[in-house]
Write a protein that holds these residues in place. Structure first.
Motif, PDB file in Angstrom:
ATOM      1  N   HIS A 140      23.430  16.967   7.320  1.00  0.00           N
ATOM      2  CA  HIS A 140      23.528  17.830   8.504  1.00  0.00           C
ATOM      3  C   HIS A 140      23.237  19.295   8.194  1.00  0.00           C
ATOM      4  O   HIS A 140      23.919  20.200   8.680  1.00  0.00           O
ATOM      5  CB  HIS A 140      24.908  17.677   9.151  1.00  0.00           C
ATOM      6  CG  HIS A 140      25.267  16.251   9.429  1.00  0.00           C
ATOM      7  ND1 HIS A 140      24.617  15.488  10.381  1.00  0.00           N
ATOM      8  CD2 HIS A 140      26.168  15.418   8.831  1.00  0.00           C
ATOM      9  CE1 HIS A 140      25.124  14.260  10.383  1.00  0.00           C
ATOM     10  NE2 HIS A 140      26.044  14.189   9.457  1.00  0.00           N
ATOM     11  N   GLY A 141      22.230  19.517   7.339  1.00  0.00           N
ATOM     12  CA  GLY A 141      21.789  20.876   7.061  1.00  0.00           C
ATOM     13  C   GLY A 141      22.566  21.603   5.998  1.00  0.00           C
ATOM     14  O   GLY A 141      22.243  22.747   5.659  1.00  0.00           O
ATOM     15  N   THR A 142      23.576  20.981   5.439  1.00  0.00           N
ATOM     16  CA  THR A 142      24.418  21.689   4.463  1.00  0.00           C
ATOM     17  C   THR A 142      23.744  21.845   3.108  1.00  0.00           C
ATOM     18  O   THR A 142      24.124  22.720   2.330  1.00  0.00           O
ATOM     19  CB  THR A 142      25.763  20.961   4.275  1.00  0.00           C
ATOM     20  OG1 THR A 142      25.514  19.619   3.840  1.00  0.00           O
ATOM     21  CG2 THR A 142      26.550  20.936   5.571  1.00  0.00           C
ATOM     22  N   PHE A 158      18.891  15.440   1.485  1.00  0.00           N
ATOM     23  CA  PHE A 158      18.907  16.106   2.776  1.00  0.00           C
ATOM     24  C   PHE A 158      19.224  15.155   3.926  1.00  0.00           C
ATOM     25  O   PHE A 158      19.321  15.593   5.076  1.00  0.00           O
ATOM     26  CB  PHE A 158      17.555  16.794   3.022  1.00  0.00           C
ATOM     27  CG  PHE A 158      17.192  17.786   1.951  1.00  0.00           C
ATOM     28  CD1 PHE A 158      17.703  19.070   1.977  1.00  0.00           C
ATOM     29  CD2 PHE A 158      16.363  17.417   0.897  1.00  0.00           C
ATOM     30  CE1 PHE A 158      17.386  19.987   0.989  1.00  0.00           C
ATOM     31  CE2 PHE A 158      16.037  18.324  -0.097  1.00  0.00           C
ATOM     32  CZ  PHE A 158      16.543  19.616  -0.046  1.00  0.00           C
ATOM     33  N   VAL A 204      17.556  23.499   4.773  1.00  0.00           N
ATOM     34  CA  VAL A 204      16.874  23.357   6.062  1.00  0.00           C
ATOM     35  C   VAL A 204      15.485  22.781   5.798  1.00  0.00           C
ATOM     36  O   VAL A 204      14.659  23.394   5.126  1.00  0.00           O
ATOM     37  CB  VAL A 204      16.762  24.715   6.775  1.00  0.00           C
ATOM     38  CG1 VAL A 204      15.978  24.569   8.077  1.00  0.00           C
ATOM     39  CG2 VAL A 204      18.142  25.293   7.042  1.00  0.00           C
ATOM     40  N   ALA A 234      11.787  22.015   1.982  1.00  0.00           N
ATOM     41  CA  ALA A 234      13.067  22.498   2.486  1.00  0.00           C
ATOM     42  C   ALA A 234      13.401  23.860   1.876  1.00  0.00           C
ATOM     43  O   ALA A 234      12.985  24.181   0.756  1.00  0.00           O
ATOM     44  CB  ALA A 234      14.181  21.506   2.169  1.00  0.00           C
TER      45      ALA A 234
END
Length: 209
Positions: A117-119, A113, A122, A82
């Motif tokens: 929700h991507g916070t 992760f 990624v 990530a």
């Protein structure tokens, strides 16, 4: 971010039973790849269309056709690669040092992760568990007119641990599945719930009990 272009299946490890994928890999991609190249392995599939990202399902802790037997897909993650908000690249699980066969005995940092929700970053790669294919499959459907008795049946079957998946659909969704494009009315003679049971085994005799 549109990550559909990152659509490679990077590895399938039959011995350690995992698949390494990028974000754009869909459930249809995985099914085709396993059927053609690794027919002894299977993965669970959600009710979403086959164009749905497998990684997205796992990062949302989604359920699949193996949900009763194997739990939510977030639990299947062996590790991730990530990009953090500051641009740093991180890896979790044994993929830091070798095969992505497990997260143990390291801390399960990949869960940072899941459902965020991507916070938190990624995810660009994910190792997911896959499972042995079974020789025999049977799908059972039950139309239920009594909610309490239907719930009792689902609970009893779930506790027997004989199903890959078990669940119930309310009558509007069930009618949609049977082709009713506007299920706004239910005849009193029609069932309230549509129960489904997915049973698999390597032994045909188990279906004869």
């Amino acid at each position: 971010l549109d990550l559909k272009g990152m659509n490679r299946i990077l590895e399938v490890n039959e011995a350690d039973q995992y698949i390494l994928i990028e974000p754009g890999v869909t459930s249809g991609d995985v099914r085709k790849h396993l059927d053609e190249r690794h027919p002894g392995l299977r993965i669970g599939y959600s009710f979403a269309p086959p164009t749905t990202s497998v990684m997205a399902n796992a990062l949302m802790d989604g359920l699949t056709s193996l949900g009763q037997r194997e739990g939510p897909t977030g639990d299947w993650i062996n590790g991730v690669e990530a990009v953090l908000p500051d641009g740093e690249l991180v890896r979790t699980g044994l993929g830091q040092i070798g095969p992505w066969c497990s997260s143990s005995p390291l801390p399960r940092l990949e869960q940072l992760f899941v459902n965020t929700h991507g916070t938190t970053g990624v995810v660009t790669k994910m190792a997911l568990q896959v499972f042995p294919q079974r020789r025999w499959r049977r799908r059972l459907f039950v139309l239920a007119h009594d909610v309490d008795r239907a719930y009792a049946l689902v609970k009893r079957v779930a506790r027997d641990e004989i199903c890959d998946d078990v669940g119930a659909l309310g009558w509007p969704l069930a009618k949609l599945l049977f082709g009713d494009t506007n299920p706004t009315w239910r005849d009193p003679a029609e069932p309230l719930l549509f129960l489904f049971f997915e049973v698999t085994s390597n032994y045909k005799k188990e279906f004869q009990v």
